[in-house]
Write a protein that holds these residues in place. Structure first.
Motif, PDB file in Angstrom:
ATOM      1  N   GLY A 135       0.822  -1.197   0.000  1.00 13.87           N
ATOM      2  CA  GLY A 135       0.000   0.000   0.000  1.00 13.87           C
ATOM      3  C   GLY A 135       0.857   1.248   0.000  1.00 13.87           C
ATOM      4  N   GLU A 137      -0.799   7.018   2.107  1.00 16.70           N
ATOM      5  CA  GLU A 137      -2.114   7.624   1.912  1.00 16.70           C
ATOM      6  C   GLU A 137      -3.260   6.645   2.143  1.00 16.70           C
ATOM      7  N   CYS A 138      -2.962   5.347   2.229  1.00 18.33           N
ATOM      8  CA  CYS A 138      -4.015   4.365   2.518  1.00 18.33           C
ATOM      9  C   CYS A 138      -4.554   4.530   3.937  1.00 18.33           C
ATOM     10  N   HIS A 157      -7.985   4.777   1.839  1.00 18.86           N
ATOM     11  CA  HIS A 157      -8.441   3.406   1.582  1.00 18.86           C
ATOM     12  C   HIS A 157      -9.966   3.399   1.564  1.00 18.86           C
ATOM     13  N   LEU A 178      -5.014   7.327  -5.945  1.00 18.80           N
ATOM     14  CA  LEU A 178      -5.714   6.360  -5.099  1.00 18.80           C
ATOM     15  C   LEU A 178      -7.212   6.625  -5.058  1.00 18.80           C
ATOM     16  N   ARG A 213      -9.057   1.874 -10.124  1.00 20.24           N
ATOM     17  CA  ARG A 213      -9.026   2.045  -8.668  1.00 20.24           C
ATOM     18  C   ARG A 213      -9.695   0.874  -7.970  1.00 20.24           C
ATOM     19  N   VAL A 247      -6.970  -0.633  -5.537  1.00 17.14           N
ATOM     20  CA  VAL A 247      -6.861  -0.024  -4.207  1.00 17.14           C
ATOM     21  C   VAL A 247      -7.522  -0.866  -3.128  1.00 17.14           C
ATOM     22  N   LEU A 258      -5.281  -3.201  -1.144  1.00 11.40           N
ATOM     23  CA  LEU A 258      -4.163  -2.671  -0.376  1.00 11.40           C
ATOM     24  C   LEU A 258      -4.465  -2.707   1.121  1.00 11.40           C
ATOM     25  N   ASP A 280      -5.252  -1.551   4.793  1.00 13.32           N
ATOM     26  CA  ASP A 280      -5.877  -0.440   5.514  1.00 13.32           C
ATOM     27  C   ASP A 280      -4.866  -0.012   6.579  1.00 13.32           C
TER      28      ASP A 280
END
Length: 366
Positions: A150, A153-154, A158, A266, A324, A328, A331, A333
């Protein structure tokens, strides 16, 4: 437990804000140490996070020597605040977290990315209990370095934690189907930006004029030096806490800054980065390029023409949103992971099984 968090930039506030709230809800005492820089304290106020200031960042102090002097002048305040708070664990990066952890003899968790230069890594690495970074980070920082699938920014973008607010269109004064582009100009005053140049003055004007023929243009000028009075663009002047809602609704983001490119990508918004004189290779950008969510350009004309191409392509929005969804959601959290590591006081041997599965030693994956 008492958890001390350093949030020295707006991006740091977003990185930790959900984790801080969840830790407080669980009964832990959390303190955010920060400095006056850009909209950092505005965000802390907006999200209701408990913070104290230890100083301010001089945006003119872009050289390493001047930044070192700035830190030396703030070290006493950091040490005093950390000693008073008596943390069980410290989160942050660079000399700030290293100093607080050393003074209080607390475990230090560093959350890093692929920024250029070695200063932050060099001064903080010896004091770290563990170092966490995205798996796409190109550095290997030793036996205590662990990676996750990830991006930083996740922690706030997320799908498990971010739900866009379409009311941002009303705040911006655009129609429900009106296409608009966000243009972000970097101030280039951070340590890792020293000596770099992004869009030039003429390029900025030309970009705005060209994009405005195809969409409404909002300009976020981090340096604050642009006069938009004679240009076909509006200043982006909403509260900085709403920027991700604005990006999620935008048809395009063009920028010479890094974090917002990652964020837009993202969110499934086409994101174009102009490198300017930055020749550092970032693992995060390379990965987002690989999955078709971001694009980078060395030449101004190329980024301008690609931006126009995307604004005139009515199917671009659907393609980016599909990418996305496919990428995403799988990925990590990062908020879940940060909370678990905090409650384990930085000891990865004490985290729960799901967090242990999400982390892997960097040295074993290179």
């Amino acid at each position: 437990m008492r958890i001390l968090v350093f949030a020295n930039t707006p991006a740091h506030v977003h990185l930790y804000r959900h984790a801080v709230s969840r830790l407080e809800e669980a009964g832990h005492e959390v303190l955010v140490l920060t400095r006056e820089y850009a909209c950092t304290t505005d965000l802390l106020e907006f999200f209701g996070l408990p913070y104290r200031r230890y100083g301010a960042h001089d945006t003119a102090a872009s050289s390493k020597v001047r930044l070192a002097r700035e830190f030396a002048g703030q070290a006493g305040r950091i040490a005093a605040e950390a000693t008073r708070f008596r943390p069980d664990v410290v989160f942050g990066r660079g000399p700030y977290a290293a100093l607080a952890g050393t003074i209080t003899r607390s475990p230090v968790v560093l959350v890093l990315d692929d920024e250029p230069g070695d200063f932050n890594h060099t001064v903080s690495r010896p004091f770290a209990t563990c170092i966490l970074s995205p798996a796409v980070t190109r550095r290997d920082l030793g036996d205590d370095h662990y990676t996750f699938d990830g991006f930083k920014e996740c922690a706030y973008l997320h799908p498990a934690v971010f739900e866009p607010d379409r009311a941002v269109r009303d705040y911006l004064g655009v129609g429900s189907d009106e296409r608009y582009a966000l243009v972000r100009f970097n101030a280039l005053d951070a340590l890792h930006d020293a000596g770099l140049e992004g869009f030039g003055r003429r390029q900025r004007r030309d970009l705005i004029e060209r994009l405005s023929r195809h969409a409404t243009v909002f300009v976020s000028d981090e340096g604050g030096g642009m006069d938009l009075a004679e240009l076909p663009a509006r200043p982006y002047d909403l509260h900085p806490a709403l920027i991700h809602d604005a990006m999620a609704e935008a048809a395009l983001l063009v920028a010479d800054t890094g974090t917002m490119i990652n964020e837009a990508a993202l969110l499934g918004t086409p994101a174009l980065r102009f490198r300017g004189t930055d020749d550092h290779e970032y693992g995060e950008f390379a990965e987002l390029e690989r999955v078709g969510l971001a694009e980078q350009f060395d030449e101004y004309a190329a980024v301008r023409e690609r931006a126009i191409e995307l604004l005139t392509d009515e199917s671009a929005d659907d393609r980016w949103q599909r990418r996305r969804r496919e990428y995403v959601g799988d990925l990590v959290d990062l908020t879940d992971l940060l909370v678990d590591v905090a409650e384990a006081k930085g000891s990865l041997e004490a985290v729960d099984r799901s967090t242990r599965r999400a982390l892997r030693p960097r040295s074993a994956s290179t």
